[in-house]
Scaffold this active site. Structure first.
Site, PDB file in Angstrom:
ATOM      1  N   ARG A  37       0.858  -1.192   0.000  1.00  0.00           N
ATOM      2  CA  ARG A  37       0.000   0.000   0.000  1.00  0.00           C
ATOM      3  C   ARG A  37       0.883   1.228   0.000  1.00  0.00           C
ATOM      4  NH1 ARG A  37      -2.711   3.770   3.270  1.00  0.00           N
ATOM      5  NH2 ARG A  37      -4.914   3.977   2.754  1.00  0.00           N
ATOM      6  N   SER A 106     -12.663  -3.160   1.117  1.00  0.00           N
ATOM      7  CA  SER A 106     -12.906  -2.620   2.451  1.00  0.00           C
ATOM      8  C   SER A 106     -14.374  -2.272   2.602  1.00  0.00           C
ATOM      9  CB  SER A 106     -12.084  -1.351   2.684  1.00  0.00           C
ATOM     10  OG  SER A 106     -10.713  -1.633   2.692  1.00  0.00           O
ATOM     11  N   LYS A 135      -3.580   4.416   9.092  1.00  0.00           N
ATOM     12  CA  LYS A 135      -4.004   4.733   7.728  1.00  0.00           C
ATOM     13  C   LYS A 135      -4.558   6.145   7.685  1.00  0.00           C
ATOM     14  CE  LYS A 135      -6.280   1.845   5.171  1.00  0.00           C
ATOM     15  NZ  LYS A 135      -7.365   0.916   4.793  1.00  0.00           N
TER      16      LYS A 135
END
Ligand code: NI
Lengths: 214, 214
Positions: A37, A106, A135
């Site tokens: 990510r 998600s 995040k």
């Protein structure tokens, strides 16, 4: 597909170590899935990093998932892509991906879980389950009750992410998670391999309590 | 494929107008190609914008190219992708794209032009030919001599970008460019359609001088 210990690489919490180094150490500790990510890295560099993690995960027998970028996932021969609610929709990604390509999504509510499953997701991730600062798009946690609600409406593999560590993983498994995704609980430690192994052991213990027949 | 007037959308220079509005006006003025370029927009929104420009370009009979993001290009059924030197390499993009998908590549030297052609590029863009401030990654201009050098080593369609306007387009065409890409010279004006039409007329005039047999 085993999703027990799912590590999301994030250089911002990795104490200066690169995605590839973080992935290598997490795999040494037994990670089942590595998700790359990075929302800021230029595409060419992201592809090079992805190719490196692809090689490491193949050696380790682990899954490799790229966040957001279906093109980088395809080019690096990753197993799949993980899509947030701001990323390409599951149905659009499915249209441009080959058969067998894993698409994760998600979700924050049972409704989103049902939509993701209908659109063709292969697994879903409740994000975030607990409050977290890892995040940049994370907020308050959705909690165990939401995890149970999602479990009751979907039979897809279900991963919980956000604020999970070895001390609170048991109730997450008990509430129906098939696996646990972490960032800083593992990558923010000096000894990433040990932290990964400890957490994986806690997940296995919790699963043994939950599913004694296994 | 006609590349005469190639417009790269950029909301930063568009006087507050959206990518879709800028594309619509540029097409009214006769743009042959629209490239959607946004390095910051989340993927889902970028896909929605791309789908909108895809519909407009189909109506206008123009090409639609997405910058950098092969996945967004594929999902929105764009004609192709444009790759800078920091984006996915041409060969990697070719591997994940279907037959007929157009791949363009920015180059700065004859060597890069040859590499792009060998890797399978369908067109190349000398970027930037003149100094410009539109693109965050633009630097000093490579100049007309470089354009001539690239023309001499490649028969691919060749687009020049960077600091071009109707006043200086003739020598660019004379040096071998098949087309001209612009951002602020068209999008930074109040009347985008007129600016596009004026520039396109200047390109056509220059081509008529250059290739009287046409
Ligand atoms: Ni939420």
């Amino acid at each position: 597909m085993a999703f027990d210990l799912y590590i999301v690489t994030d250089e911002a919490v990795g104490l200066g170590r690169s995605h590839i180094d973080l992935a290598r150490m997490a795999l040494q500790g037994g990670a089942d899935v590595i998700q790359l990510r990075d929302k800021k890295m230029p595409s060419r560099q992201l592809y090079q990093v992805a190719s490196g993690i692809r090689a490491l995960t193949l050696d380790a027998g682990a899954l490799f998932i790229v966040n957001d970028r279906v093109d980088i996932a395809l080019a690096s021969m990753a197993d799949g892509v993980h899509l947030g609610q701001q990323d390409l929709a599951v149905a659009e990604a499915r249209r441009i991906a080959p058969p067998g390509f894993i698409i994760g999504c998600s979700v924050g509510t049972p409704q989103e879980a049902v939509l993701a499953e209908t659109a063709g997701a292969d697994y879903i991730a409740l994000s975030p389950i607990f409050p977290t600062t890892s995040k940049d798009d994370a907020g308050n946690g959705h909690g165990l009750a939401t995890l149970r609600s999602i479990r009751s409406v979907s039979s897809l593999p279900l991963v919980a992410i956000g604020g999970i560590n070895k001390g609170n993983v048991a109730p997450v498994i008990a509430a129906g998670a098939d696996g646990v995704a972490v960032i800083s609980a593992v990558l923010g430690t000096e000894d990433v391999a040990s932290a990964a192994a400890d957490l994986r052991e806690a997940i296995c213990m919790a699963k043994r309590d939950q599913y004694p027949e296994c």
